[in-house]
Design a protein around this motif. Structure first.
Motif, PDB file in Angstrom:
ATOM      1  N   SER A   1       0.842  -1.189   0.000  1.00  0.00           N
ATOM      2  CA  SER A   1       0.000   0.000   0.000  1.00  0.00           C
ATOM      3  C   SER A   1       0.880   1.243   0.000  1.00  0.00           C
ATOM      4  CB  SER A   1      -0.889   0.007   1.237  1.00  0.00           C
ATOM      5  OG  SER A   1      -1.397   1.300   1.420  1.00  0.00           O
ATOM      6  N   TYR A   2       0.495   2.260  -0.761  1.00  0.00           N
ATOM      7  CA  TYR A   2       1.251   3.498  -0.784  1.00  0.00           C
ATOM      8  C   TYR A   2       0.769   4.470   0.276  1.00  0.00           C
ATOM      9  CZ  TYR A   2       3.648   2.150  -4.991  1.00  0.00           C
ATOM     10  OH  TYR A   2       4.449   1.500  -5.890  1.00  0.00           O
TER      11      TYR A   2
ATOM     12  N   ALA B   1       1.829  12.820 -16.362  1.00  0.00           N
ATOM     13  CA  ALA B   1       2.628  11.770 -15.697  1.00  0.00           C
ATOM     14  C   ALA B   1       2.126  11.566 -14.265  1.00  0.00           C
ATOM     15  CB  ALA B   1       4.106  12.144 -15.699  1.00  0.00           C
ATOM     16  N   VAL B   2       1.850  12.671 -13.566  1.00  0.00           N
ATOM     17  CA  VAL B   2       1.347  12.539 -12.186  1.00  0.00           C
ATOM     18  C   VAL B   2      -0.010  11.834 -12.212  1.00  0.00           C
ATOM     19  CG1 VAL B   2       0.665  13.767 -10.090  1.00  0.00           C
ATOM     20  CG2 VAL B   2       2.560  14.625 -11.441  1.00  0.00           C
ATOM     21  N   THR B   3      -0.874  12.262 -13.120  1.00  0.00           N
ATOM     22  CA  THR B   3      -2.222  11.665 -13.197  1.00  0.00           C
ATOM     23  C   THR B   3      -2.127  10.156 -13.444  1.00  0.00           C
ATOM     24  OG1 THR B   3      -3.082  13.740 -14.051  1.00  0.00           O
ATOM     25  CG2 THR B   3      -4.442  11.800 -14.424  1.00  0.00           C
ATOM     26  N   TYR B   4      -1.291   9.771 -14.400  1.00  0.00           N
ATOM     27  CA  TYR B   4      -1.160   8.347 -14.719  1.00  0.00           C
ATOM     28  C   TYR B   4      -0.697   7.556 -13.485  1.00  0.00           C
ATOM     29  CZ  TYR B   4       0.211   4.014 -16.954  1.00  0.00           C
ATOM     30  OH  TYR B   4       0.316   2.692 -17.282  1.00  0.00           O
ATOM     31  N   HIS B   5       0.294   8.108 -12.794  1.00  0.00           N
ATOM     32  CA  HIS B   5       0.835   7.358 -11.646  1.00  0.00           C
ATOM     33  C   HIS B   5      -0.098   7.397 -10.438  1.00  0.00           C
ATOM     34  CE1 HIS B   5       4.454   5.909 -13.431  1.00  0.00           C
ATOM     35  NE2 HIS B   5       4.745   7.111 -13.900  1.00  0.00           N
ATOM     36  N   LEU B   6      -0.881   8.473 -10.293  1.00  0.00           N
ATOM     37  CA  LEU B   6      -1.897   8.484  -9.223  1.00  0.00           C
ATOM     38  C   LEU B   6      -2.900   7.360  -9.481  1.00  0.00           C
ATOM     39  CD1 LEU B   6      -2.650  12.312  -8.872  1.00  0.00           C
ATOM     40  CD2 LEU B   6      -1.739  10.822  -7.072  1.00  0.00           C
ATOM     41  N   LEU B   7      -3.247   7.207 -10.756  1.00  0.00           N
ATOM     42  CA  LEU B   7      -4.218   6.163 -11.103  1.00  0.00           C
ATOM     43  C   LEU B   7      -3.620   4.773 -10.916  1.00  0.00           C
ATOM     44  CD1 LEU B   7      -5.678   7.897 -14.250  1.00  0.00           C
ATOM     45  CD2 LEU B   7      -7.039   7.115 -12.304  1.00  0.00           C
ATOM     46  N   SER B   8      -2.361   4.595 -11.314  1.00  0.00           N
ATOM     47  CA  SER B   8      -1.834   3.237 -11.213  1.00  0.00           C
ATOM     48  C   SER B   8      -1.429   2.880  -9.783  1.00  0.00           C
ATOM     49  CB  SER B   8      -0.688   3.002 -12.204  1.00  0.00           C
ATOM     50  OG  SER B   8       0.333   3.900 -11.961  1.00  0.00           O
ATOM     51  N   GLN B   9      -1.005   3.856  -8.985  1.00  0.00           N
ATOM     52  CA  GLN B   9      -0.589   3.531  -7.606  1.00  0.00           C
ATOM     53  C   GLN B   9      -1.746   3.602  -6.623  1.00  0.00           C
ATOM     54  OE1 GLN B   9       2.658   6.065  -6.348  1.00  0.00           O
ATOM     55  NE2 GLN B   9       3.677   5.874  -8.301  1.00  0.00           N
ATOM     56  N   GLY B  10      -2.781   4.400  -6.935  1.00  0.00           N
ATOM     57  CA  GLY B  10      -3.883   4.617  -6.001  1.00  0.00           C
ATOM     58  C   GLY B  10      -5.035   3.710  -6.323  1.00  0.00           C
TER      59      GLY B  10
ATOM     60  N   ALA C   1      -8.647   4.635 -15.242  1.00  0.00           N
ATOM     61  CA  ALA C   1      -9.688   5.188 -14.371  1.00  0.00           C
ATOM     62  C   ALA C   1     -10.937   4.297 -14.414  1.00  0.00           C
ATOM     63  CB  ALA C   1     -10.029   6.612 -14.789  1.00  0.00           C
ATOM     64  N   GLN C   2     -11.270   3.856 -15.618  1.00  0.00           N
ATOM     65  CA  GLN C   2     -12.454   2.999 -15.776  1.00  0.00           C
ATOM     66  C   GLN C   2     -12.252   1.671 -15.040  1.00  0.00           C
ATOM     67  OE1 GLN C   2     -13.332   2.291 -19.852  1.00  0.00           O
ATOM     68  NE2 GLN C   2     -15.502   2.674 -19.545  1.00  0.00           N
ATOM     69  N   GLU C   3     -11.061   1.126 -15.263  1.00  0.00           N
ATOM     70  CA  GLU C   3     -10.730  -0.163 -14.664  1.00  0.00           C
ATOM     71  C   GLU C   3     -10.747  -0.080 -13.124  1.00  0.00           C
ATOM     72  OE1 GLU C   3      -7.245  -1.700 -16.828  1.00  0.00           O
ATOM     73  OE2 GLU C   3      -6.485  -2.144 -14.817  1.00  0.00           O
ATOM     74  N   LYS C   4     -10.285   1.057 -12.598  1.00  0.00           N
ATOM     75  CA  LYS C   4     -10.119   1.173 -11.143  1.00  0.00           C
ATOM     76  C   LYS C   4     -11.235   1.969 -10.488  1.00  0.00           C
ATOM     77  CE  LYS C   4      -5.247   0.374 -10.705  1.00  0.00           C
ATOM     78  NZ  LYS C   4      -4.150   0.624  -9.791  1.00  0.00           N
ATOM     79  N   ASN C   5     -12.249   2.294 -11.301  1.00  0.00           N
ATOM     80  CA  ASN C   5     -13.425   2.959 -10.738  1.00  0.00           C
ATOM     81  C   ASN C   5     -13.098   4.330 -10.135  1.00  0.00           C
ATOM     82  OD1 ASN C   5     -16.093   2.975 -10.426  1.00  0.00           O
ATOM     83  ND2 ASN C   5     -16.117   1.922  -8.429  1.00  0.00           N
ATOM     84  N   CYS C   6     -12.320   5.092 -10.860  1.00  0.00           N
ATOM     85  CA  CYS C   6     -11.997   6.458 -10.417  1.00  0.00           C
ATOM     86  C   CYS C   6     -12.653   7.429 -11.401  1.00  0.00           C
ATOM     87  CB  CYS C   6     -10.481   6.642 -10.427  1.00  0.00           C
ATOM     88  SG  CYS C   6      -9.940   8.348 -10.237  1.00  0.00           S
ATOM     89  N   GLN C   7     -13.245   8.473 -10.867  1.00  0.00           N
ATOM     90  CA  GLN C   7     -13.878   9.460 -11.744  1.00  0.00           C
ATOM     91  C   GLN C   7     -12.786  10.402 -12.267  1.00  0.00           C
ATOM     92  OE1 GLN C   7     -16.991  11.582  -9.706  1.00  0.00           O
ATOM     93  NE2 GLN C   7     -17.273  12.934 -11.458  1.00  0.00           N
TER      94      GLN C   7
ATOM     95  N   MET D   1       7.303   9.645  -8.579  1.00  0.00           N
ATOM     96  CA  MET D   1       7.662   9.883  -7.177  1.00  0.00           C
ATOM     97  C   MET D   1       6.645  10.815  -6.518  1.00  0.00           C
ATOM     98  SD  MET D   1      11.775  10.074  -6.942  1.00  0.00           S
ATOM     99  CE  MET D   1      12.261  11.181  -8.213  1.00  0.00           C
ATOM    100  N   LEU D   2       6.213  11.840  -7.262  1.00  0.00           N
ATOM    101  CA  LEU D   2       5.262  12.796  -6.681  1.00  0.00           C
ATOM    102  C   LEU D   2       3.929  12.109  -6.383  1.00  0.00           C
ATOM    103  CD1 LEU D   2       4.596  15.642  -5.767  1.00  0.00           C
ATOM    104  CD2 LEU D   2       3.912  16.191  -8.094  1.00  0.00           C
ATOM    105  N   ALA D   3       3.477  11.263  -7.289  1.00  0.00           N
ATOM    106  CA  ALA D   3       2.203  10.556  -7.064  1.00  0.00           C
ATOM    107  C   ALA D   3       2.273   9.742  -5.771  1.00  0.00           C
ATOM    108  CB  ALA D   3       1.894   9.655  -8.255  1.00  0.00           C
ATOM    109  N   LYS D   4       3.402   9.099  -5.547  1.00  0.00           N
ATOM    110  CA  LYS D   4       3.563   8.292  -4.334  1.00  0.00           C
ATOM    111  C   LYS D   4       3.448   9.191  -3.091  1.00  0.00           C
ATOM    112  CE  LYS D   4       6.745   4.966  -2.279  1.00  0.00           C
ATOM    113  NZ  LYS D   4       7.984   4.212  -2.427  1.00  0.00           N
ATOM    114  N   ALA D   5       4.137  10.338  -3.139  1.00  0.00           N
ATOM    115  CA  ALA D   5       4.104  11.251  -1.985  1.00  0.00           C
ATOM    116  C   ALA D   5       2.681  11.781  -1.752  1.00  0.00           C
ATOM    117  CB  ALA D   5       5.068  12.412  -2.220  1.00  0.00           C
ATOM    118  N   ILE D   6       1.981  12.126  -2.816  1.00  0.00           N
ATOM    119  CA  ILE D   6       0.614  12.658  -2.669  1.00  0.00           C
ATOM    120  C   ILE D   6      -0.286  11.607  -2.020  1.00  0.00           C
ATOM    121  CG2 ILE D   6      -1.443  13.459  -3.927  1.00  0.00           C
ATOM    122  CD1 ILE D   6       0.531  14.589  -6.066  1.00  0.00           C
ATOM    123  N   LEU D   7      -0.162  10.376  -2.492  1.00  0.00           N
ATOM    124  CA  LEU D   7      -1.023   9.320  -1.944  1.00  0.00           C
ATOM    125  C   LEU D   7      -0.678   9.016  -0.490  1.00  0.00           C
ATOM    126  CD1 LEU D   7      -1.173   7.052  -5.104  1.00  0.00           C
ATOM    127  CD2 LEU D   7      -3.075   8.342  -4.126  1.00  0.00           C
TER     128      LEU D   7
END
Ligand SMILES: Cc1cc2nc3c(=O)[nH]c(=O)nc-3n(C[C@H](O)[C@H](O)[C@H](O)COP(=O)(O)OP(=O)(O)OC[C@H]3O[C@@H](n4cnc5c(N)ncnc54)[C@H](O)[C@@H]3O)c2cc1C
Length: 373
Positions: free
Chosen positions: A2-3, A28-37, A170-176, A342-348
């Motif tokens: 878990s992040y 890049a941040v959006t993509y990684h937020l989606l894949s890590q979150g 987003a569709q796969e992970k149910n994120c709007q 890296m930023l996506a990880k920190a945000i999450l």
């Protein structure tokens, strides 16, 4: 794994994340937020449609890990690796899978040969006679072929592909997930905000204050040229400036100027400068040509530190969850995926700790912020 950090007071998964600016950094941040979150909702706000805004839309598309002097830049191999991982979801955006760094002096030839010895997987030395054949010029001293991850990328096509990959995730992970074209995003102040609007962050009365940050704005103009002889360039050539093939084989992109003043060079001055700086490596290009278009963009160039120009990435001062990724300078393609991840990880996690764990010098810009306040 878990992040979400144990000590985090904010559960980013249940929050809305607003990303201001959808260029290379924002996507890049959006993509990684989606894949890590992912969080429950991500809204991207941009003044332009996908692939049309900012420096990203006019970038030369050259992806490689060398400094202008021909040396490996800080975290260059890692950056190349992460960008290639994102390029794999947007394959049709790749125009060429190699490029050439041409030596125009004997001193450069010596430096480049050392670079080839240091990173042989990426760089291979090309002797003078072979480089002269490739450039059709007898005034070059050899060069490097940059390969195994180095590429010429059609950046607008890449950004469109990356956005489409975000939509699938987003569709796969149910994120709007939404993209809104606006210059004045109406954001709920409780949202997590990620500032990735490039030079738009530092315009007068804009989102961040330019004098406070260790950066400067550098304008760049490039030429889209139609070659009228049969010597169309097949490969991208770097020589301080660049000449790069476009998807249409009769067109090449020649760039770019580095202008520090807001009163930009006239079209004649741009042509003069770029012709002067590239004639040695591509004399035939300038024998019979038409300038089809001049493109303009503005880089956010970070201050040079002991590792060169590194991105400005991390949490903005204050209690709120306000994050930034900018200052990609002329290395947007090399650094956006690595620092966006890296930023996506920190945000999450709701904490910068993981950034300093990954790279203890990453918050270099915060020391500079303090100095100027
Ligand atoms: C002429 C030129 C050539 C270049 N060539 C290369 C190259 O070959 N290789 C390379 O690696 N790098 C190159 N670069 C650098 C690269 O383009 C940048 O590093 C990179 O594009 C920066 O990405 P970014 O997302 O931080 O900013 P940007 O690409 O500028 O994206 C910012 C986004 O925010 C949006 N925006 C701005 N203001 C607002 C606002 N108020 N509200 C909402 N949205 C807003 C913009 O529309 C844009 O989409 C070049 C740059 C220039 C100018």
């Amino acid at each position: 794994m878990s992040y979400l950090h144990a000590s985090s007071s904010i559960d980013a998964r249940n929050q809305t994340i607003s990303v201001i600016g959808g260029g290379m950094a924002g996507l890049a941040v959006t993509y990684h937020l989606l894949s890590q979150g992912p969080p429950s909702r991500i809204q991207v706000f941009d003044k332009a449609p996908v692939g049309n805004g900012g420096a990203s839309a006019v970038a030369g598309g050259l992806l490689h890990p060398l400094s202008p002097r021909g040396k490996l830049v800080y975290r260059g191999i890692k950056g190349l690796y992460e960008t290639n991982a994102l390029l794999r979801v947007t394959v049709p955006a790749i125009v060429k899978d190699r490029l050439y760094r041409v030596a125009t002096t004997e001193a450069q030839a010596i430096t480049f040969q050392l670079t080839a010895q240091k990173i042989p997987r990426i760089c291979e030395w090309i002797a003078a006679n072979e480089m002269q054949r490739i450039c059709q010029s007898d005034t070059v001293y050899g060069g490097l072929v940059l390969q195994n991850g180095c590429k010429v990328v059609d950046v607008p096509a890449y950004l469109k592909g990356l956005w489409s990959a975000c939509e699938h995730l987003a569709q796969e992970k149910n994120c709007q997930l939404t993209w809104t074209v606006t210059e004045n995003a109406a954001i709920n102040q409780d949202d997590i905000i990620v500032y990735t609007a490039g030079s738009g962050l530092f315009e007068p009365n804009s989102l961040l204050s330019a004098p406070t940050f260790p950066m400067q704005l550098v304008h760049g103009q490039s030429l889209v040229i139609r070659c009228n002889n049969n010597n169309n360039l097949k490969d991208a050539l770097l020589c301080g400036k660049y000449i790069s093939p476009l998807k249409d084989p009769s067109l090449v992109l020649v760039g770019s100027t580095h202008e520090f003043r807001d009163d930009l060079l006239s079209p004649e001055e741009v042509i003069h400068e770029l012709r002067e700086r590239t004639s040695a490596v591509a004399p035939h290009l300038w024998e019979d040509y038409i300038v089809e278009k001049i493109t303009k963009g503005t880089r956010v160039q970070s201050e040079r530190g002991k590792h060169g120009r590194l991105p400005i990435v991390g949490k903005l001062p204050g209690n709120k969850q306000r994050w930034v990724l900018t200052g990609l300078s002329s290395r947007g393609l090399l650094y956006h995926a690595l620092y966006g991840k890296m930023l996506a990880k920190a945000i999450l996690q709701g904490s910068e700790d993981c950034l300093t764990e990954l790279d203890d010098g990453i918050l270099w810009w915060k020391k500079k912020l303090k100095q100027s306040t």
